[in-house]
Design an enzyme around this catalytic site. Sequence first.
Site, short mmCIF file in Angstrom:
data_model
loop_
_atom_site.label_atom_id
_atom_site.label_comp_id
_atom_site.label_asym_id
_atom_site.label_seq_id
_atom_site.Cartn_x
_atom_site.Cartn_y
_atom_site.Cartn_z
N ASP A 257 30.92 60.75 85.17
CA ASP A 257 31.41 62.14 85.10
C ASP A 257 32.85 62.16 85.64
OD1 ASP A 257 31.36 64.95 84.72
OD2 ASP A 257 30.78 65.30 86.79
N SER A 258 33.50 63.30 85.43
CA SER A 258 34.85 63.45 85.99
C SER A 258 34.80 63.58 87.51
CB SER A 258 35.52 64.69 85.40
OG SER A 258 34.70 65.82 85.67
N TYR B 147 38.18 67.52 83.37
CA TYR B 147 38.21 67.26 81.93
C TYR B 147 38.24 68.56 81.11
CZ TYR B 147 36.94 62.25 82.11
OH TYR B 147 36.93 60.89 82.29
N GLY B 148 37.62 69.59 81.67
CA GLY B 148 37.28 70.78 80.89
C GLY B 148 38.44 71.53 80.26
N CYS C 67 28.39 64.32 81.54
CA CYS C 67 29.49 65.28 81.45
C CYS C 67 29.47 65.85 80.03
CB CYS C 67 30.82 64.57 81.71
SG CYS C 67 32.26 65.60 81.44
N THR D 243 31.53 67.92 78.65
CA THR D 243 32.87 67.95 78.04
C THR D 243 33.21 66.60 77.43
OG1 THR D 243 33.45 69.41 79.88
CG2 THR D 243 35.24 68.67 78.46
N CYS E 272 27.35 72.56 81.82
CA CYS E 272 28.27 71.67 82.55
C CYS E 272 27.47 71.12 83.71
CB CYS E 272 29.48 72.45 83.04
SG CYS E 272 30.51 71.51 84.20
N HIS F 206 28.25 70.22 86.52
CA HIS F 206 28.62 70.73 87.84
C HIS F 206 27.83 72.00 88.21
CE1 HIS F 206 32.13 68.08 87.66
NE2 HIS F 206 32.40 68.40 88.91
N1 DGL Z 1 30.90 67.99 84.64
C1 DGL Z 1 31.67 68.13 83.45
C2 DGL Z 1 30.84 68.72 82.30
O1 DGL Z 1 29.64 68.62 82.29
C3 DGL Z 1 32.97 68.87 83.46
C4 DGL Z 1 33.85 68.92 84.59
C5 DGL Z 1 35.33 68.93 84.31
O2 DGL Z 1 35.88 69.93 83.84
O3 DGL Z 1 35.90 67.89 84.60
O4 DGL Z 1 31.41 69.26 81.38
#
Ligand code: DGL
Length: 300
Positions: free
Chosen positions: A38-39, A70-71, A102, A104, A216, A218
């Site tokens: 993940d990021s 990443y988003g 992740c 994204t 997401c 997170h």
């Molecule tokens: N955890 C990541 C997801 O599921 C995104 C987090 C980010 O924006 O880096 O999309």
Amino acid sequence: MNASKSPLATTPKFWLGDETTFDGAQLFNSNRPIVVFDSGVGGLTVARQLERLIPNANILYVADNGWFPYGNKAGPAVAHRVQQLFDRLCERISPSAIVVACNTASMAIMEHGLDQLRHNCFLVTPPIGDAVDTSANKNIVLLATPGTVKSRYIIQKIAKARMHARIWPIATQALVTLSEARLAGEEASFISFAELIDNYLTEEQRLSVDTVVLGCTHFPHLIDDLRKIFPNTDNWIDPAKKVAMQVVSLTKKEDNPINMPLKIVLFTSKQDVAKYHQVFTKNGFGAIQPIDRRDFYEIA
Ligand code: DGL
């Protein structure tokens, strides 16, 4: 994209929490790890499910803190970055699977390439179809990053879902930052997110939502706050368990001669690594030595 001219062309490095470079490939010679990627800290929600289902698996968590978040980045750039990291990682170790924890990154991979088969990748995607099946009143919110919400995959899934349900996609990057801050034990206010919701939904609509897709990784970390925003939601659809079950059924079991599995976290940048590392240590990751995980299963 011309990779040789791109700032991404530098070879990625992987750092341990003590700011040394990862030199532990030999640890995995006889029992290949599952990589969780993940990021940032979002992938912990997926790692937790993997640990429940495969308690003796070695897990190598890779957090791309050097490129977080990443988003709000362009899909092709994210796909290129992920390809580079996975190629490099696979040169060093031979993972039994890579779980792209992740949404994204998964969207970017699906739309802009990456040889998923070569890397034995499992992708986490927002389970919109499951939400439609589960919702009683068909009032559904999708919470995801801007990158995920505007991906072709999601646009198509939503168009299909709208034949059977009302579905409101809400793009939020702020919630990702909030999740990172909360896990790091920092004070972080939910007010701006609550205000953002008002731009998308009337109060009546918000109170009518019975199903929320956590699009997401997170966001499950923020479930207590989210419950206050959507007080009538019965179903919180989190893809973590589903992807963990796919890994179990499609990945060859590795013999694990040690009693306590390895749980190691790698970072792609040394910046803020000590702070990050603390968060992972609290969640049972970080040490090169095997650690007893019995106390780590539940985090609020
Ligand atoms: N955890 C990541 C997801 O599921 C995104 C987090 C980010 O924006 O880096 O999309």
